[in-house]
Write a protein that holds these residues in place. Structure first.
Motif, PDB file in Angstrom:
ATOM      1  N   SER A  44       0.865  -1.182   0.000  1.00  0.00           N
ATOM      2  CA  SER A  44       0.000   0.000   0.000  1.00  0.00           C
ATOM      3  C   SER A  44       0.895   1.222   0.000  1.00  0.00           C
ATOM      4  O   SER A  44       1.905   1.256   0.702  1.00  0.00           O
ATOM      5  CB  SER A  44      -0.854   0.020   1.265  1.00  0.00           C
ATOM      6  N   GLN A  85       1.669   5.357   0.711  1.00  0.00           N
ATOM      7  CA  GLN A  85       1.306   6.263   1.797  1.00  0.00           C
ATOM      8  C   GLN A  85      -0.060   6.883   1.496  1.00  0.00           C
ATOM      9  O   GLN A  85      -0.888   7.037   2.401  1.00  0.00           O
ATOM     10  CB  GLN A  85       2.380   7.352   1.955  1.00  0.00           C
ATOM     11  N   ASP A 100      -2.543   5.508  -0.166  1.00  0.00           N
ATOM     12  CA  ASP A 100      -3.586   4.506   0.130  1.00  0.00           C
ATOM     13  C   ASP A 100      -3.887   4.497   1.627  1.00  0.00           C
ATOM     14  O   ASP A 100      -5.050   4.447   2.057  1.00  0.00           O
ATOM     15  CB  ASP A 100      -3.119   3.095  -0.273  1.00  0.00           C
ATOM     16  N   ILE A 101      -2.806   4.542   2.420  1.00  0.00           N
ATOM     17  CA  ILE A 101      -2.968   4.458   3.877  1.00  0.00           C
ATOM     18  C   ILE A 101      -3.647   5.723   4.407  1.00  0.00           C
ATOM     19  O   ILE A 101      -4.556   5.647   5.240  1.00  0.00           O
ATOM     20  CB  ILE A 101      -1.601   4.211   4.552  1.00  0.00           C
TER      21      ILE A 101
END
Lengths: 127, 202
Positions: B189, B191, B193-194
């Motif tokens: 993932s 950054q 996406d997070i």
């Protein structure tokens, strides 16, 4: 003594983009600015057939066509362009096979800028 | 051995037998041996031992969870090593981008500062050669791992296991673990996406 033409076309062949960049940058520092690249022997041979090169600097271990096969093909076509093998293959039998195939000099990876300069001088003459 | 038997034996040479077939053949031979005759009784014992050996090997293979080795551990290790090659190549590219910028700046300076910078950059270029060497070494290890994987799979298949039923179990078990280390490529993932995920809780 004939001066080395630093505008000559040089072909750098390696399947690792990092190594191509290293060699091209070191060549640039030595004043050779016209370096093309290829990532395997087949691609290199196409370029050699289409353009006049003053020097080939090639890795050995590449797919699908290796550096030694490229060297044999180049020599088989009657082309006597100076050819330097730059490779991690450091066994005596490799060096002998390359010599047999018509290599002009051999550099073992990892190498430094001084080694490259020394080998270029031995193949092309003082510059 | 007559000519017919010899021809039959030649045909058998080219055939690969499953564990079950081998055990079956040995059992058939065992059934035809007279246990009361001393020389053939010895042969009977040897063949019985061979059957037990094959059966034990099968259960040992199951015990070793060899399917996990061939279907999970080796492919995972190979993927991780491939990722190491990709990441070092990418990092080396970034280092060389920076070096090329430094070289341009050095050109605008005067000696001895420009020379010192040029020498330092040359040393960095030389050191960046590590990526090519480590890449080749890791690629060699990956090839070896894949060879071992193929051989282990052959052994497992020869002893009559099928990997599929265990594979789903392995994947489920692994998904439960939160300690999986850095993610590989598409599994990772970003950054962004997070951050999006975290923002979705707000």
């Amino acid at each position: 003594m004939v001066a080395v033409n630093k505008d000559m076309n040089i072909l750098v062949v390696d399947d690792y983009q990092t190594m191509i960049r290293i060699i091209k940058n070191l060549l640039k520092q030595l004043g050779f600015n016209n370096a093309d690249e290829a990532t395997d022997g087949g691609m290199a041979f196409e370029k050699i057939s289409a353009k006049n090169y003053g020097l080939i600097i090639s890795d050995w271990n590449m797919e699908p066509m290796t550096g030694i096969d490229l060297l044999k093909k180049v020599r088989g076509s009657g082309n006597k362009v100076p050819f330097i093998m730059v490779t991690a293959e450091s066994k005596t039998e490799n060096v002998l096979a390359a010599r047999e195939a018509g290599v002009n000099n051999y550099i073992v990876k990892p190498f430094n800028a001084d080694t490259l300069k020394t080998k270029l001088t031995s193949v092309l003459g003082e510059f | 051995m007559d000519a017919q038997q010899q021809a039959a034996a030649e045909n058998l040479k080219d055939r690969a037998y499953t564990r079950k077939e081998v055990v079956e053949i040995i059992r058939t031979v065992l059934g035809s041996i007279d246990k009361n005759n001393e020389p053939t009784a010895k042969l009977h014992n040897e063949l019985s031992t061979l059957v037990s050996y094959i059966e034990n090997m099968r259960s040992e293979l199951a015990h070793m969870r060899s399917i996990e080795i061939s279907h999970h551990h080796i492919p995972t290790a190979a993927d991780e090593l491939d990722a190491v090659v990709e990441e070092t190549a990418s990092a080396t590219g970034t280092i060389m981008d920076a070096c090329e910028k430094i070289e341009k700046v050095a050109d605008s300076l005067t000696s001895p500062v420009s020379d010192d910078l040029a020498n330092a950059v040359t040393s960095i270029y030389e050191a960046c050669g590590f990526q090519d060497i480590t890449g080749q070494r890791i690629t060699k290890v990956v090839k070896t791992l894949k060879h071992i994987e193929a051989k282990v799979t052959e052994i497992i298949n020869a002893f009559g296991h099928s990997g599929e039923e265990l594979e789903s179990k392995i994947t489920d078990n692994d998904k439960k673990s939160l300690l999986q280390g850095p993610q590989i490529g598409s599994e990772a993932s970003s950054q962004d996406d997070i951050d999006k995920l975290l923002a979705s809780f707000d």
